[in-house]
Design a protein around this motif. Structure first.
Motif, PDB file in Angstrom:
ATOM      1  N   THR A   1      53.273  50.521  44.794  1.00 28.18           N
ATOM      2  CA  THR A   1      54.618  50.868  44.348  1.00 28.18           C
ATOM      3  C   THR A   1      55.406  49.598  44.075  1.00 28.18           C
ATOM      4  O   THR A   1      55.080  48.519  44.582  1.00 28.18           O
ATOM      5  CB  THR A   1      55.354  51.703  45.411  1.00 28.18           C
ATOM      6  N   LEU A   2      56.449  49.763  43.299  1.00 30.55           N
ATOM      7  CA  LEU A   2      57.332  48.645  42.988  1.00 30.55           C
ATOM      8  C   LEU A   2      58.575  48.699  43.879  1.00 30.55           C
ATOM      9  O   LEU A   2      59.055  49.775  44.232  1.00 30.55           O
ATOM     10  CB  LEU A   2      57.759  48.712  41.524  1.00 30.55           C
TER      11      LEU A   2
ATOM     12  N   ALA B   1      72.671  58.914  34.131  1.00 29.99           N
ATOM     13  CA  ALA B   1      71.754  58.110  34.936  1.00 29.99           C
ATOM     14  C   ALA B   1      71.128  58.868  36.099  1.00 29.99           C
ATOM     15  O   ALA B   1      70.122  58.424  36.664  1.00 29.99           O
ATOM     16  CB  ALA B   1      72.493  56.880  35.478  1.00 29.99           C
ATOM     17  N   VAL B   2      71.677  60.016  36.457  1.00 30.03           N
ATOM     18  CA  VAL B   2      71.238  60.726  37.667  1.00 30.03           C
ATOM     19  C   VAL B   2      69.781  61.170  37.565  1.00 30.03           C
ATOM     20  O   VAL B   2      68.984  60.989  38.493  1.00 30.03           O
ATOM     21  CB  VAL B   2      72.166  61.931  37.934  1.00 30.03           C
ATOM     22  N   ARG B   3      69.419  61.770  36.429  1.00 35.11           N
ATOM     23  CA  ARG B   3      68.049  62.273  36.281  1.00 35.11           C
ATOM     24  C   ARG B   3      67.051  61.120  36.352  1.00 35.11           C
ATOM     25  O   ARG B   3      65.947  61.268  36.892  1.00 35.11           O
ATOM     26  CB  ARG B   3      67.932  63.024  34.950  1.00 35.11           C
TER      27      ARG B   3
ATOM     28  N   ALA C   1      61.088  60.210  42.723  1.00 35.23           N
ATOM     29  CA  ALA C   1      59.985  61.160  42.848  1.00 35.23           C
ATOM     30  C   ALA C   1      58.640  60.512  42.566  1.00 35.23           C
ATOM     31  O   ALA C   1      57.605  60.961  43.079  1.00 35.23           O
ATOM     32  CB  ALA C   1      60.201  62.343  41.907  1.00 35.23           C
ATOM     33  N   ALA C   2      58.640  59.450  41.768  1.00 39.45           N
ATOM     34  CA  ALA C   2      57.394  58.747  41.448  1.00 39.45           C
ATOM     35  C   ALA C   2      56.894  57.894  42.611  1.00 39.45           C
ATOM     36  O   ALA C   2      55.789  57.346  42.548  1.00 39.45           O
ATOM     37  CB  ALA C   2      57.581  57.881  40.208  1.00 39.45           C
TER      38      ALA C   2
ATOM     39  N   TRP D   1      60.545  56.935  32.576  1.00 32.48           N
ATOM     40  CA  TRP D   1      60.486  55.914  33.622  1.00 32.48           C
ATOM     41  C   TRP D   1      59.165  55.890  34.393  1.00 32.48           C
ATOM     42  O   TRP D   1      58.616  54.795  34.613  1.00 32.48           O
ATOM     43  CB  TRP D   1      61.661  56.065  34.583  1.00 32.48           C
ATOM     44  N   PRO D   2      58.612  57.025  34.829  1.00 28.93           N
ATOM     45  CA  PRO D   2      57.331  56.943  35.542  1.00 28.93           C
ATOM     46  C   PRO D   2      56.231  56.281  34.712  1.00 28.93           C
ATOM     47  O   PRO D   2      55.451  55.487  35.247  1.00 28.93           O
ATOM     48  CB  PRO D   2      57.007  58.418  35.845  1.00 28.93           C
TER      49      PRO D   2
END
Length: 310
Positions: free
Chosen positions: A2-3, A14-16, A23-24, A178-179
């Motif tokens: 993970t980062l 920006a919330v989502r 979650a990732a 993003w993921p």
């Protein structure tokens, strides 16, 4: 693997993204957002949407007034980040902050750069009559949205899209990027593509002056102008009443055939003459009232043929 990340964002847009990154499974060491603001009739302080979600997720939150403050920068350096994720944060990051994370700072932008760099890309794309836009993740640098593109998705703009509907689609598409982007960043497989310097446009902030409807413009121009300003700040006109002029926002309109003196009602059902063609007003909001369909508006406010709108 993970980062270790910091997330910087403020509004609903920006919330989502924050939720998808969490979650990732990445480690979000700190969330940065704008300070609480006084809102509402009671002027109570309200935390930003990102602040509220971060607290639900149990992530530490910082609300610096300025990222140029030495103490803020020292705190940011000490986080020992792999990367910082920026989504509508609302502050310009100095070079020291951009350089602090090992892999730099990545920004989500709501247009297809270099078109619509700047503050209001969603509104400007609709107002200009663009047929498509998109969401891009870029490597941040000191210039305004000038960094190379890392990941891109194109989104069509329909003839019924408003700033609100397009905002929500871009928000969802961008969050889901993003993921993929962070997985590629971990692998070292993200390819940075420099932006072209051809076709650069700037999405300047919406001014109060341009929100007022100029009926001398063509209906074909005014329809996307209205949709691009809907629901906020809202394109508006003044309507004369017995109690004086009131401001009325137009939230949705469509162009139709018709001609007359610009700003004049051509019938009793809100067909308004423009410089060329006419606009049928479909959804309105009178000052101090809620938004409503045209037929509901007309039940309480008569606008007979011949009425001149200001």
């Amino acid at each position: 693997m993970t980062l270790r990340l910091a997330f910087m964002g403020t509004p609903d847009f920006a919330v989502r993204s924050l939720a998808e990154i969490a979650a990732a499974g990445h480690e979000i060491a700190r969330v940065y957002t704008q300070p609480p603001r006084k809102r509402g009739r009671g002027q109570s302080e309200q935390k930003t949407p990102v602040h509220q979600l971060a607290e639900l997720l149990g992530i530490p939150v910082s609300t610096p007034g300025s990222f140029k403050d030495e103490a803020v920068l020292e705190e940011f350096d000490a986080l020992d980040l792999d990367a910082a994720i920026v989504v509508a944060f609302g502050q310009i990051l100095p070079q020291r902050a951009l350089d602090a994370p090992r892999l730099g700072c990545l920004n989500l932008h709501g247009s297809l750069l270099p078109r619509w760099r700047g503050a209001a890309p969603i509104q400007r794309a609709i107002m200009a009559g663009d047929r498509e836009t998109g969401v891009q993740i870029q490597q941040m640098e000191a210039g305004l949205d000038t960094g190379p593109i890392l990941l891109s998705e194109t989104v069509a703009i329909s003839e019924t899209d408003t700033a609100a509907s397009l905002h929500d689609r871009l928000m969802d598409v961008g969050a889901l990027m993003w993921p993929r982007a962070l997985a590629a960043l971990e692998r070292g497989s993200l390819q940075a593509v420099p932006q072209s310097e051809e076709g650069v446009t700037y999405a300047r902030k919406i001014t109060p002056e341009e929100a007022r409807i100029d009926w001398s413009r063509s209906a074909a121009e005014l329809s996307p102008h209205i949709r691009g300003l809907s629901p906020f700040p809202g394109a508006w006109f003044e309507l004369a009443t017995e109690k004086g002029p009131v401001r009325v926002k137009v939230l949705l309109a469509t162009s139709e055939a018709g001609e007359g003196v610009p700003g004049t009602a051509l019938d009793d059902e809100l067909l308004i003459a423009c410089g060329s063609g006419a606009l049928r007003l479909l959804r309105l909001q009178r000052e101090g009232k809620g938004a409503m369909k045209a037929e509901d508006f007309l039940r309480g406010t008569s606008v007979p043929a011949g009425t001149v709108l200001g």
